[in-house]
Write an enzyme that holds these catalytic residues in place. Structure first.
Site, mmCIF file in Angstrom:
data_model
loop_
_atom_site.group_PDB
_atom_site.id
_atom_site.type_symbol
_atom_site.label_atom_id
_atom_site.label_comp_id
_atom_site.label_asym_id
_atom_site.label_seq_id
_atom_site.Cartn_x
_atom_site.Cartn_y
_atom_site.Cartn_z
ATOM 1 N N THR A 29 -0.308 -1.341 10.350
ATOM 2 C CA THR A 29 0.476 -2.141 11.282
ATOM 3 C C THR A 29 1.849 -1.496 11.391
ATOM 4 O O THR A 29 2.602 -1.469 10.411
ATOM 5 C CB THR A 29 0.590 -3.592 10.801
ATOM 6 N N LYS A 140 -5.109 -0.513 2.416
ATOM 7 C CA LYS A 140 -5.044 -1.540 3.459
ATOM 8 C C LYS A 140 -6.374 -1.494 4.207
ATOM 9 O O LYS A 140 -6.468 -1.064 5.351
ATOM 10 C CB LYS A 140 -3.860 -1.298 4.389
ATOM 11 N N GLU A 173 1.885 -9.920 -4.963
ATOM 12 C CA GLU A 173 2.486 -9.665 -3.656
ATOM 13 C C GLU A 173 2.552 -10.954 -2.848
ATOM 14 O O GLU A 173 2.117 -12.012 -3.305
ATOM 15 C CB GLU A 173 1.646 -8.641 -2.890
#
Length: 270
Positions: A29, A140, A173
């Site tokens: 992203t 990711k 996280e």
């Protein structure tokens, strides 16, 4: 809206794509400013590492050229790059001759409240725990159901992000962010050897903090230590840094190191 598949502006996708069937792929992203992708080299390096670990062929030159052209056409906003293993037949075994598929999705930049960066945010303590899989840790990849479940735990706009922990209760996280804390002037971020996403802004901050003479540690962080921190903040590649002002009944000020790092990364938008 701007969408490309394999370098062409289309909005259709094969129903046999393994990204749809198995989450067999990766994504990035990317913030786009003035037609340029921000932190491009870090995004491509993480994607390359993911491709190597998942054994997905990756033409870095083609991806880079295509992404640059897409961002130039987008101008301002967010480019989501998805790389799947491509089409396959039924069954988990990947075809040896599979052709990876490149998907680029363009969207407007999120309208985050300015107060998130200025006054800080409140964290929601998510019940959903991250599964531990060292083979996928840091990547990711397209399997984000844990984040979907965690984000569904709250609807109150008072919470801008959620805190995620692993099976042992260690801090890992945010739902869509990485987390840092400050203790006695040392910048600490959780190790991501078991689970979690190694964010590109996290990597950028670690390098810039060390270059600025800040002591840095990457290690396990338990929940109690987080509550004893002097400062806490979140980061990702779109919004930069958000100070954390509260988690449960613990409140933090926006600390000096958090402000210093916010200042250090301002040139990313220039």
């Amino acid at each position: 809206m701007l969408d490309w598949v394999d370098g062409r502006p289309v909005q259709t996708l094969s129903v046999r794509d393994r990204g749809l069937a198995y989450g067999d792929g990766l994504f990035e992203t990317i913030a786009v400013k003035s037609g340029r992708p921000r932190l491009l080299s870090r995004h491509l390096a993480r994607l390359s590492d993911g491709c190597a670990r998942l054994a997905i062929p990756c033409d870095q030159g083609l991806l880079r050229d295509e992404l640059l052209a897409f961002c130039a056409a987008l101008g301002e906003g967010v480019a989501k790059l998805i790389l799947t293993r491509g089409d396959g037949v039924r069954g988990y075994a990947p075809a040896v001759d599979a052709e990876p598929r490149r998907i680029l999705l363009g969207s407007a930049f999120p309208a985050y409240p300015p107060g998130n960066a200025e006054q800080g945010v409140r964290l929601f303590p998510c019940r959903t725990r991250l599964a531990e899989q060292p083979l996928l840790a840091g990547l990711k990849h397209l399997n984000r159901l844990e984040q979907v479940l965690a984000r569904g735990e709250w609807q109150d706009a008072e919470y801008a992000e959620g805190l995620m922990r692993d099976q042992a209760g260690r801090v890992v996280e945010g739902v869509f962010s990485n987390l840092f804390l400050v203790r006695d002037g040392t910048l600490v971020t959780p190790a991501l050897s078991r689970c979690g996403v190694a964010g590109v802004m996290r990597a950028e901050l670690l390098d810039r903090a060390a270059a600025a003479g800040v002591a840095v540690e990457v290690r396990d962080v338990d929940y109690a230590e987080l509550f004893g921190a002097d400062e806490v903040f979140l980061c990702n590649s779109l919004y930069g840094i958000w100070p954390v002002r509260a988690l449960e009944d613990r409140h933090w000020p926006v600390g000096p190191l958090t402000r210093k790092l916010q200042h250090i990364i301002r040139d990313l938008d220039s």
